[in-house]
Write an enzyme that holds these catalytic residues in place. Structure first.
Site, mmCIF file in Angstrom:
data_model
loop_
_atom_site.group_PDB
_atom_site.id
_atom_site.type_symbol
_atom_site.label_atom_id
_atom_site.label_comp_id
_atom_site.label_asym_id
_atom_site.label_seq_id
_atom_site.Cartn_x
_atom_site.Cartn_y
_atom_site.Cartn_z
ATOM 1 N N GLU A 187 14.286 -24.520 0.379
ATOM 2 C CA GLU A 187 13.630 -23.342 -0.199
ATOM 3 C C GLU A 187 14.589 -22.164 -0.315
ATOM 4 O O GLU A 187 14.574 -21.430 -1.312
ATOM 5 C CB GLU A 187 12.409 -22.961 0.645
ATOM 6 C CG GLU A 187 11.329 -24.032 0.714
ATOM 7 C CD GLU A 187 10.822 -24.464 -0.654
ATOM 8 O OE1 GLU A 187 10.936 -23.680 -1.610
ATOM 9 O OE2 GLU A 187 10.311 -25.592 -0.763
ATOM 10 N N HIS A 231 16.655 -22.404 -3.417
ATOM 11 C CA HIS A 231 16.022 -21.905 -4.647
ATOM 12 C C HIS A 231 16.320 -20.414 -4.831
ATOM 13 O O HIS A 231 16.575 -19.953 -5.949
ATOM 14 C CB HIS A 231 14.505 -22.104 -4.584
ATOM 15 C CG HIS A 231 14.041 -23.470 -4.970
ATOM 16 N ND1 HIS A 231 14.353 -24.063 -6.182
ATOM 17 C CD2 HIS A 231 13.270 -24.375 -4.303
ATOM 18 C CE1 HIS A 231 13.792 -25.259 -6.247
ATOM 19 N NE2 HIS A 231 13.132 -25.481 -5.127
#
Length: 256
Positions: free
Chosen positions: A130, A133
């Site tokens: 995550e 990203h």
């Protein structure tokens, strides 16, 4: 004639803007379109995170919260995200196996993913993915693409019929938007494995997590999807890519 010339000039101006807005993703070297500034992106991320904290219950599980803080700090320490205001929040959503990282370093983990992560290394796989990203600015990239497509649509289809507009929009969605989302997911896997290794977690544990996640999806009805119509890569493709990255990631893991 005047309308055609105006469209040509506008198209040339847009092309110049798009060329100037090219950026490069760290580590992978992929070129991407970035019209949205880091400051704009971060502001949006901070606003959305505050809304989520007000609307979504936060877990009171002391052990699980301590684990997230422990893992999160180690990933944040090596993540190349300048001016990040790191914050790791465990949301109490036991039926939701998911996580996210908003621009600005705001990481949310839903408690439903913890039975699948199992341990610190599994959670580091998720947090690393995550955070990747956010580092790769995937959210801003998709916003930039959306803005550019809207402009191009007006230039190319300003006087087209509604049917033509609909056909082009559908072609855009199936032929560009979905495959690119898969590319971003695989890129986040790539970066995430490197980040967890640099943070001191055995990168081979990433394979264990993604295999468990694939089993969870099969058990709960996720199953296999037709890759062409999916915004996420097939589990086999994801695992195969990570297996290929293990030698490089283990070199990072062994560095003093």
């Amino acid at each position: 004639m005047r309308y055609r010339i105006s469209r040509m000039l506008a198209g040339a101006a847009l092309s110049a803007v798009l060329l100037a807005a090219c950026a490069t993703v760290p580590e992978t070297g992929r070129s991407q379109l970035q019209i949205v500034s880091p400051a704009q992106e971060t502001q949006l991320g901070l606003q959305e995170f505050e809304k989520l904290k007000k609307s979504t219950p936060i877990s009171k599980d002391a052990a699980a919260n301590a684990q997230l803080q422990r893992v999160g700090k180690r990933i944040a320490a090596i993540a190349p995200l300048p001016n990040a205001q790191w914050e790791f929040v465990l949301f109490d959503k036991p039926d939701t196996p998911n996580a996210f990282c908003l621009p600005g370093g705001k990481v949310g983990v839903f408690s439903g993913i913890l039975p699948i992560t199992k341990d610190d290394a599994g959670l580091a796989t998720v947090v690393g993915h995550e955070v990747a990203h956010a580092v790769a600015r995937h959210g801003a990239e998709r916003m930039s693409q959306g803005a550019a497509f809207q402009i191009l649509e007006e230039l190319a289809l300003g006087r087209s019929s509604p049917v033509t507009r609909q056909v082009v929009q559908q072609a855009y969605g199936l032929g560009f938007a979905l495959p690119h989302s898969r590319q971003q997911e695989l890129e986040a896997d790539h970066l995430g494995v490197l980040y967890m290794a640099r943070a001191g977690y055995q990168p081979r544990e990433a394979l264990g997590f993604w295999k468990r996640f694939a089993e969870y999806k099969d058990k709960h009805g996720g199953g296999k999807q037709i890759e062409f119509l999916s915004t996420h890569p097939l589990d086999e493709q994801r695992i195969r890519q990570i297996e290929g990255l293990i030698p490089q990631a283990e070199m990072e893991y062994r560095k003093p």
